[in-house]
Structures are given as structure tokens and as C-alpha cells.
Design a protein around this motif. Structure first.
Motif, PDB file in Angstrom:
ATOM      1  N   GLU A  38     -10.398   3.726  -4.430  1.00  0.00           N
ATOM      2  CA  GLU A  38      -8.992   3.698  -4.005  1.00  0.00           C
ATOM      3  C   GLU A  38      -8.891   3.114  -2.597  1.00  0.00           C
ATOM      4  O   GLU A  38      -9.446   3.656  -1.652  1.00  0.00           O
ATOM      5  CB  GLU A  38      -8.426   5.128  -4.034  1.00  0.00           C
ATOM      6  CG  GLU A  38      -7.017   5.257  -3.511  1.00  0.00           C
ATOM      7  CD  GLU A  38      -6.037   4.338  -4.209  1.00  0.00           C
ATOM      8  OE1 GLU A  38      -5.822   4.504  -5.411  1.00  0.00           O
ATOM      9  OE2 GLU A  38      -5.486   3.429  -3.536  1.00  0.00           O
ATOM     10  N   LEU A  39      -8.173   1.999  -2.503  1.00  0.00           N
ATOM     11  CA  LEU A  39      -8.048   1.335  -1.203  1.00  0.00           C
ATOM     12  C   LEU A  39      -6.599   1.039  -0.852  1.00  0.00           C
ATOM     13  O   LEU A  39      -6.328   0.347   0.120  1.00  0.00           O
ATOM     14  CB  LEU A  39      -8.819   0.009  -1.216  1.00  0.00           C
ATOM     15  CG  LEU A  39     -10.331   0.114  -1.319  1.00  0.00           C
ATOM     16  CD1 LEU A  39     -10.925  -1.183  -1.814  1.00  0.00           C
ATOM     17  CD2 LEU A  39     -10.922   0.477   0.032  1.00  0.00           C
ATOM     18  N   THR A  40      -5.674   1.525  -1.649  1.00  0.00           N
ATOM     19  CA  THR A  40      -4.277   1.183  -1.388  1.00  0.00           C
ATOM     20  C   THR A  40      -3.421   2.404  -1.089  1.00  0.00           C
ATOM     21  O   THR A  40      -2.218   2.306  -1.016  1.00  0.00           O
ATOM     22  CB  THR A  40      -3.658   0.434  -2.587  1.00  0.00           C
ATOM     23  OG1 THR A  40      -3.749   1.267  -3.730  1.00  0.00           O
ATOM     24  CG2 THR A  40      -4.367  -0.878  -2.831  1.00  0.00           C
ATOM     25  N   GLU A  41      -4.032   3.548  -0.939  1.00  0.00           N
ATOM     26  CA  GLU A  41      -3.267   4.764  -0.642  1.00  0.00           C
ATOM     27  C   GLU A  41      -3.774   5.379   0.665  1.00  0.00           C
ATOM     28  O   GLU A  41      -4.981   5.494   0.874  1.00  0.00           O
ATOM     29  CB  GLU A  41      -3.430   5.770  -1.784  1.00  0.00           C
ATOM     30  CG  GLU A  41      -2.678   7.049  -1.523  1.00  0.00           C
ATOM     31  CD  GLU A  41      -1.798   7.464  -2.686  1.00  0.00           C
ATOM     32  OE1 GLU A  41      -1.886   6.819  -3.743  1.00  0.00           O
ATOM     33  OE2 GLU A  41      -1.028   8.410  -2.513  1.00  0.00           O
ATOM     34  N   PHE A  42      -2.823   5.769   1.516  1.00  0.00           N
ATOM     35  CA  PHE A  42      -3.221   6.371   2.787  1.00  0.00           C
ATOM     36  C   PHE A  42      -3.733   7.791   2.572  1.00  0.00           C
ATOM     37  O   PHE A  42      -3.046   8.628   1.984  1.00  0.00           O
ATOM     38  CB  PHE A  42      -2.047   6.376   3.763  1.00  0.00           C
ATOM     39  CG  PHE A  42      -1.794   5.021   4.339  1.00  0.00           C
ATOM     40  CD1 PHE A  42      -2.513   4.588   5.445  1.00  0.00           C
ATOM     41  CD2 PHE A  42      -0.880   4.157   3.763  1.00  0.00           C
ATOM     42  CE1 PHE A  42      -2.304   3.320   5.970  1.00  0.00           C
ATOM     43  CE2 PHE A  42      -0.666   2.893   4.275  1.00  0.00           C
ATOM     44  CZ  PHE A  42      -1.380   2.469   5.385  1.00  0.00           C
ATOM     45  N   SER A  43      -4.944   8.025   3.017  1.00  0.00           N
ATOM     46  CA  SER A  43      -5.551   9.355   2.940  1.00  0.00           C
ATOM     47  C   SER A  43      -6.785   9.349   3.822  1.00  0.00           C
ATOM     48  O   SER A  43      -7.443   8.327   3.980  1.00  0.00           O
ATOM     49  CB  SER A  43      -5.950   9.677   1.487  1.00  0.00           C
ATOM     50  OG  SER A  43      -6.816  10.799   1.479  1.00  0.00           O
ATOM     51  N   GLU A  44      -7.084  10.510   4.377  1.00  0.00           N
ATOM     52  CA  GLU A  44      -8.305  10.602   5.188  1.00  0.00           C
ATOM     53  C   GLU A  44      -9.470  11.180   4.384  1.00  0.00           C
ATOM     54  O   GLU A  44     -10.503  11.499   4.948  1.00  0.00           O
ATOM     55  CB  GLU A  44      -8.035  11.476   6.426  1.00  0.00           C
ATOM     56  CG  GLU A  44      -7.176  10.771   7.464  1.00  0.00           C
ATOM     57  CD  GLU A  44      -6.899  11.601   8.706  1.00  0.00           C
ATOM     58  OE1 GLU A  44      -7.296  11.174   9.799  1.00  0.00           O
ATOM     59  OE2 GLU A  44      -6.267  12.662   8.564  1.00  0.00           O
TER      60      GLU A  44
ATOM     61  N   PHE B  82       1.900  10.089   4.601  1.00  0.00           N
ATOM     62  CA  PHE B  82       0.684  10.322   5.372  1.00  0.00           C
ATOM     63  C   PHE B  82       1.025  10.831   6.779  1.00  0.00           C
ATOM     64  O   PHE B  82       0.313  11.652   7.345  1.00  0.00           O
ATOM     65  CB  PHE B  82      -0.103   9.007   5.455  1.00  0.00           C
ATOM     66  CG  PHE B  82      -1.406   9.103   6.185  1.00  0.00           C
ATOM     67  CD1 PHE B  82      -2.516   9.670   5.582  1.00  0.00           C
ATOM     68  CD2 PHE B  82      -1.528   8.625   7.478  1.00  0.00           C
ATOM     69  CE1 PHE B  82      -3.719   9.763   6.253  1.00  0.00           C
ATOM     70  CE2 PHE B  82      -2.726   8.708   8.161  1.00  0.00           C
ATOM     71  CZ  PHE B  82      -3.826   9.276   7.540  1.00  0.00           C
TER      72      PHE B  82
ATOM     73  N   THR C  68     -10.565   4.839   8.488  1.00  0.00           N
ATOM     74  CA  THR C  68     -10.705   6.161   7.881  1.00  0.00           C
ATOM     75  C   THR C  68      -9.378   6.747   7.411  1.00  0.00           C
ATOM     76  O   THR C  68      -9.332   7.886   6.997  1.00  0.00           O
ATOM     77  CB  THR C  68     -11.339   7.136   8.891  1.00  0.00           C
ATOM     78  OG1 THR C  68     -10.598   7.044  10.113  1.00  0.00           O
ATOM     79  CG2 THR C  68     -12.785   6.778   9.145  1.00  0.00           C
ATOM     80  N   ILE C  69      -8.313   5.963   7.462  1.00  0.00           N
ATOM     81  CA  ILE C  69      -7.037   6.514   6.981  1.00  0.00           C
ATOM     82  C   ILE C  69      -6.591   5.860   5.681  1.00  0.00           C
ATOM     83  O   ILE C  69      -5.476   6.060   5.240  1.00  0.00           O
ATOM     84  CB  ILE C  69      -5.913   6.416   8.045  1.00  0.00           C
ATOM     85  CG1 ILE C  69      -5.544   4.971   8.342  1.00  0.00           C
ATOM     86  CG2 ILE C  69      -6.280   7.179   9.302  1.00  0.00           C
ATOM     87  CD1 ILE C  69      -4.235   4.840   9.134  1.00  0.00           C
TER      88      ILE C  69
ATOM     89  N   LEU D  18       0.867  -1.177   0.000  1.00  0.00           N
ATOM     90  CA  LEU D  18       0.000   0.000   0.000  1.00  0.00           C
ATOM     91  C   LEU D  18       0.901   1.222   0.000  1.00  0.00           C
ATOM     92  O   LEU D  18       2.004   1.197   0.500  1.00  0.00           O
ATOM     93  CB  LEU D  18      -0.907   0.010   1.216  1.00  0.00           C
ATOM     94  CG  LEU D  18      -1.908  -1.135   1.308  1.00  0.00           C
ATOM     95  CD1 LEU D  18      -3.043  -0.756   2.219  1.00  0.00           C
ATOM     96  CD2 LEU D  18      -2.407  -1.585  -0.027  1.00  0.00           C
ATOM     97  N   ARG D  19       0.408   2.310  -0.569  1.00  0.00           N
ATOM     98  CA  ARG D  19       1.283   3.443  -0.838  1.00  0.00           C
ATOM     99  C   ARG D  19       1.052   4.609   0.124  1.00  0.00           C
ATOM    100  O   ARG D  19      -0.046   4.831   0.586  1.00  0.00           O
ATOM    101  CB  ARG D  19       1.030   3.931  -2.272  1.00  0.00           C
ATOM    102  CG  ARG D  19       1.224   2.869  -3.324  1.00  0.00           C
ATOM    103  CD  ARG D  19       1.009   3.460  -4.717  1.00  0.00           C
ATOM    104  NE  ARG D  19      -0.258   4.140  -4.861  1.00  0.00           N
ATOM    105  CZ  ARG D  19      -1.389   3.533  -5.176  1.00  0.00           C
ATOM    106  NH1 ARG D  19      -1.408   2.239  -5.373  1.00  0.00           N
ATOM    107  NH2 ARG D  19      -2.507   4.220  -5.303  1.00  0.00           N
TER     108      ARG D  19
END
Lengths: 488, 152
Positions: free
Chosen positions: B122-128, A45, B11-12, A39-40
């Protein structure tokens, strides 16, 4: 020309990993690799956030062991600020982490490990789960498993503010103390938990261990790996989940290193391999010799078996007795049998429950002074704890304002990555003959994998999902057979 | 009798948290007289701690089926297995959890369990932050839950 057997998730959502088993022309196992999907953006982050946010965020990278990440993160923040936390806060954190490990170990044993033995690995797939276990062992056992799982989770909730999303640990200590009433509730639940953990241990020792069908799994050299081991020990050299130094022993049981959290980079290195996004940590001072075990290989193992192997004993009475029975049974230390992880986990579960009782009756846990407000300029810090699956390192750097500039995590499953590859390969070598595979075989290969209780979620900084598996046998690059197994 | 709405996911990790975000939205918009709202990382055995005593449970989760992002699915029974987090490698999946509840606590389990899945992008990138297509589906999720409540 080689054949390839792939044990892989149905989708990347369901576990982020697959196992490839390569066969030669005669259908014999040539090699095995655990691969995971990356995972990226995890570091990006975190970078730019106030470091005190991390104990709240880190638990969300894994729905399986949020509590361990919460504690490692809080400890790293303490170190970043150079703050010593109050005694009550330290005890509350340890109490929380012990409840977390008891919860995890209990669930792993009854929901995942035990069904491979009761009703057994040859039972129909639909019965190799908790439902099959209670069908064989009775509904009362099922109710007790759920009741005590609930207790362990509730204790975590009392300490950390929420049973699933912990928030109370922060730089300098804890956000809140506990009340006398809460302490009484924790003690009562923990006493019951300790009794049930002893019962679980008895089920293992009196039913699973002595079953002739399991003799080879627990004793045959083919199911052993002669690796180094690492785990936290306290000042007396006993297992401790929350604090202490990381001790490393070689395959003969000789101590080869003992270091504090901030020295981890002097002892651990990570091998990057082209076939996996998950790096392979190894012991720097022993060196990387490839995927192999033995005294010259830097491959090491963590998690319950490793913790028992490095420690001189357990700090609570009944767990100490169980620890002694464990090593008397095998007749040597360290124990290299991979399936012994299951036994070690139950010994630790008993220790964790007993330790919660000890801490709950300690008057200091009621002290309302639970936080030392940080006053130093933040810079850099490492936090280490024992997560259910092994040693967990959080390493943060910040600027002078406490804004994160770098993050490094070394999680337990990554440290076991090389050993998991080896165990799967060795097991497959024993079981796969002439390229023939079956559902039973798939389950037995998985049992080698499952003994480590691997969690690919945080290993790739990803989320948990079902580790649904798909096993595909390839010949000349084309799939011959495909077996599917859902993730429970 | 109240309905329990459970938001599942993290949620992240971009759209993975849509179930939780939707649950929060439902809590904001719908009357607390009708629903209770809960957030969970996965719907493993922990679910049994919370669902006892409710007639109906609605689970909200991210889902990947190949449909356009933001598509709202409503599932029951066998279709549970398509969801991202209705189970855990370390415990049991949703059908097993529900079967376990029926065996161990008969009479206390909900009569109806509905899964509302939101197709993720999108489920592979960290974001809130949810992706726009998935964020745009939130009103439809709220409506779907309202329809279920009104249908009783």
C-alpha cells in the motif's frame, strides 16, 4: 474520431501524473490535459492529532520541498494560537526559507532546465542531464553546482535541526537559536552562494538567452500565456518568500487584489474537473471561464515568474539589477513567456543568497529568545509562504484543546495546474503536425511542462518520485506509438 | 571500513516508509562499529553529501515489481531504476548521481552500492503503520544486510 497522446508515468509511483494530448482526424492537437493520481486519507491522517505535530509531519508529504511545508505549517500554527513570534525567530525562519529556495532553484536550473539548452533539446536523451551539462561546460562547473547545493542544504540543517527533515520551527517560533559560530559559517557559505548564483545568472544571460536557437522559446507569442499572476510581496511591494501579502495582477500588470493569508478563501476558488483529481484553483473574483488565458479568465500563475511580475522590485542590490535587466530585455511587464520562468528562478536564487547574507549579519539572529510560548486557546489559522514552486497555503482548524479538526492545503503546482495544461496544449499545437511524434518532440513538450518546475507530489498530497513519462499516440482508441522517457 | 545504510522513503505513506523503518531496525540491532545509518526522502544528489569515504553503501527502499508484498529484492546496476525513490523529478536518478560522483569526485566514491528493495502493498494511503506482510519482512531485511556485512 480523435487520437490521444498520453505522456504518463510508468507507474503511479513515479510521479502520479500523465499528460493526455488529444488529436483530431487530421492529427492536429485538439486538447491537452494534465492528470494526476490521488492518494487517499490525508485529511483523516491529520485530523485528531495535536496541531503542533503538523510542522513535523507536513514536510514528509514532499521530499522535494519539505522546508516550505515546514514553514507554512509553523506559520499556520502561530495563527491557530494567535501568537506573535520573536523577531529573531522570524529572521531565522526567513533565512532558512531563503536557503531552501536557493537550493531548489539551483538544482532545478542545473539538473533539469540548463541541459535542455546546454547541450540542447536535440542532444541525445542520455546527455540531457547534469552529466551532459558538465561534459559540455566542464567538470569545475559540476563541482561548483554540487558544492553550493551542499551549502544551501547545510544552512537549512543548521537552522532547522536537520538538512532534510526540518524540525525546529514550531508554534510560537523556533525550538533553538543559533550560535555565533554557526552564524559565521552561514555567512561564509551564503557569500559564496551569492557569487555562484550571479555566475549562474551570467551563464543564462550570456549563453542561453542569446543563443539564436532559443529565440522563439523566449520571445515567440506562441510560447506565452496571458494570465493573471499571484505572489507574496513585502510592505514595499518587493518579493518576499516568508511573509507579506499576496498580490494579484492581471495580464496587463494592473493590481487587482492584495490580501493577507487569512483572506485567501475570498480570492481563490477551486474548480473540480472530471478528468483530474488535482483541482484547478482560479481567481474567484475574475471567474472560471474554462481552460483559457486572457483578462477575463481567472486562470493565474505562481512561482518565480509570477513573483517577479507582481512585485515592484527585489530587496537586495544585485538581484534588483538583475530584475531590472529582465524587464528591460522583454520591454514590458508582466512577462508572459513561459520559458522566462528559468531566468526568473535564477534572479530569485541570487536574491535568496543575498538575503541570507543580510540576515546572517543581522545581530538579532543571535538573540536566544526565539519562542513565545502560546497561551491563547487555539482555534483556526492560515499560514502562507512562497515555496520554490509558488504560493503555499496551510489552513488548520482545531478544537479548544488544539486537536486538529480540519486541514486544507493549496499548493503551488495546483495553482499552476490550469496554466500547465494550457502551456502543454499550446506547445503541442505548435510541434505536433499530422500526428507525428519523436523523442525530440516529447522533450520539447516536456520543456513546457518543466518550465513550471511542477511537483505532483504535494499537489496530490503524495510523495515525490521520478516523473518518468510515457507518451502514447492513440488512433481510434488504440495505441499507435509509445515513447518512454525515464524520470530525469 | 564501515558500511553506510540509507533508508529511503516517507514514514507517513504506509509501506512507502519501509526503507526508513528497516534502517532504524538495523541501527537498533547491528553494531555501530560496523555501520552508519542515514534516513533520506529520496536518493537524489543529496546522497553525494553522505556516501563519500564509504567502501560500501546499502540503500533500503520500497519497491513495486508485482511480487508478493514483503518480498525482499537485492539489486545492483540497471535494476536501480525499478525502485520507488532512487531519484527525484527535481534532480537526478541514482545511476546519474553515482556517475556524477565518479566524474566529479573520483577516488572518494564507494566501491559497491547495493539496493535492497522491499515489495510494498500500500503506497497511496496515509498511515504511519506498515501493512502486516511488509512489516513481517523486516527480519529478512536485517538478515540481508547482515549477510552483506559478513560477506566482506
Amino acid at each position: 474520431m480523435t487520437k490521444t497522446i498520453t505522456i504518463s508515468p510508468i507507474t503511479r509511483l513515479e510521479g502520479h501524473g500523465k499528460i493526455d494530448i488529444l488529436l483530431d482526424d487530421r492529427g492536429q492537437v485538439q486538447d491537452a490535459y494534465l492528470q494526476v493520481v490521488e492518494l487517499r486519507g490525508f485529511e483523516n491522517f491529520c485530523v485528531g492529532r495535536p496541531v503542533e505535530e503538523l510542522p513535523r509531519i507536513m514536510p514528509k508529504i514532499c521530499g522535494v520541498c519539505p522546508g516550505a511545508h515546514h514553514m507554512a505549517s509553523a506559520k499556520a500554527c502561530d495563527a491557530v494560537y494567535g501568537v506573535t513570534i520573536p523577531g529573531a525567530a522570524k529572521k531565522l525562519r526567513e533565512l532558512y526559507l531563503c536557503a531552501h529556495l536557493a537550493h531548489s532553484h539551483l538544482l532545478h536550473f542545473f539538473a533539469l532546465a540548463a541541459p535542455d539548452f546546454i547541450p540542447g533539446s536535440a542532444a541525445p536523451k542520455a546527455e540531457r542531464n547534469l552529466l551532459g551539462l558538465i561534459k559540455t561546460a566542464g567538470l569545475d562547473l559540476g563541482r561548483e553546482v554540487l558544492r553550493h547545493r551542499g551549502y544551501a542544504q547545510k544552512i537549512q540543517g543548521i537552522i532547522a535541526g536537520h538538512p532534510i527533515h526540518p524540525v525546529a520551527a514550531l508554534a510560537g517560533g523556533m525550538a533553538k537559536p543559533i550560535t555565533g559560530e554557526e552564524r559565521g559559517e552561514i555567512e561564509s557559505m551564503a557569500r559564496s552562494l551569492a557569487r555562484f548564483a550571479a555566475q549562474a545568472l551570467d551563464i543564462f544571460e550570456s549563453k542561453i538567452l542569446v543563443d539564436p536557437q532559443n529565440t522563439d522559446l523566449f520571445h515567440d507569442e506562441a510560447f506565452a500565456l496571458n494570465t493573471h499572476y499571484a505572489g507574496l510581496v513585502d510592505e514595499q511591494g518587493r518579493v518576499n518568500f516568508y511573509d507579506g501579502t499576496v498580490r494579484v495582477v492581471d495580464p496587463a500588470g494592473e493590481q487587482v487584489a492584495e490580501f493577507s493569508a487569512d483572506g485567501y478563501l475570498d480570492h481563490l476558488a477551486e474548480k473540480v474537473v472530471p478528468w483530474s483529481y488535482l483541482k484547478l484553483p482560479y481567481l474567484k473574483n475574475v471567474g472560471w471561464q474554462g481552460l483559457t488565458d486572457g483578462p477575463a479568465s481567472g486562470v493565474f500563475r505562481v512561482n518565480a515568474l509570477a513573483r517577479l511580475n507582481v512585485a515592484d522590485g527585489m530587496a537586495t542590490p544585485n538581484a534588483q539589477s538583475a530584475y531590472e535587466r529582465f524587464f528591460v530585455h522583454f520591454g514590458h511587464r508582466p512577462v508572459h513567456q513561459t520559458m522566462a520562468y528559468h531566468w526568473a528562478r535564477l534572479i530569485e536564487c541570487l536574491y535568496a543568497a543575498e538575503r541570507v547574507v543580510e540576515l546572517a549579519v543581522d545581530e538579532e539572529v543571535l538573540d536566544t529568545h526565539v519562542r513565545t510560548v502560546p497561551s491563547n486557546t487555539p482555534k483556526e489559522g492560515v499560514g502562507v509562504v512562497e515555496a520554490p514552486r509558488g504560493t503555499l497555503y496551510h489552513h488548520y482548524r482545531t478544537d479548544a484543546r488544539g486537536i486538529v479538526t480540519a486541514v486544507n492545503l493549496i499548493v503551488a503546482t495546483a495553482q499552476n495546474n490550469a496554466a500547465i495544461n494550457l502551456s502543454v496544449k499550446n506547445t503541442a499545437k505548435i510541434l505536433i503536425d499530422g500526428g507525428e511524434i519523436s523523442d525530440d518532440l516529447l522533450n520539447r513538450v516536456e520543456m513546457a511542462f518543466r518550465a513550471y518546475d511542477p511537483c505532483l507530489a504535494c499537489a496530490t498530497h503524495a510523495l515525490p518520485g521520478k516523473m518518468a513519462l510515457e507518451l502514447t499516440l492513440y488512433q481510434h482508441g488504440k495505441p499507435l506509438h509509445r515513447l518512454r522517457r525515464d524520470g530525469t | 571500513m564501515k558500511t553506510l545504510v540509507v533508508g529511503i522513503g516517507s514514514t507517513i505513506l504506509t509501506d512507502d516508509g519501509v526503507g526508513v523503518v528497516a534502517a532504524r531496525e538495523i541501527q537498533r540491532q547491528l553494531s555501530a562499529d560496523r555501520i552508519d545509518v542515514l534516513e533520506l526522502g529520496t536518493a537524489g544528489i543529496a546522497l553525494l553529501d553522505y556516501i563519500g569515504g564509504y567502501q560500501r553503501v546499502i540503500l533500503l527502499d520500497a519497491m513495486v515489481t508485482g511480487a508478493p508484498p514483503g518480498t525482499v529484492h537485492q539489486l545492483t546496476g540497471e535494476a536501480f531504476t525499478k525502485s520507488a525513490h532512487l531519484g527525484s523529478a527535481h534532480e537526478a536518478d541514482l545511476p546519474t548521481v553515482l556517475a556524477l560522483g565518479q566524474r566529479l569526485f573520483p577516488g572518494k566514491m564507494p566501491h559497491e552500492v547495493v539496493v535492497i528493495g522491499i515489495e510494498a502493498q500500500e503506497l497511496t494511503e496515509f498511515s504511519e503503520t506498515l501493512t502486516p506482510a511488509v512489516a513481517a519482512a523486516l527480519p529478512a531485511v536485517v538478515s540481508a544486510v547482515e549477510s552483506l556485512l559478513d560477506g566482506c
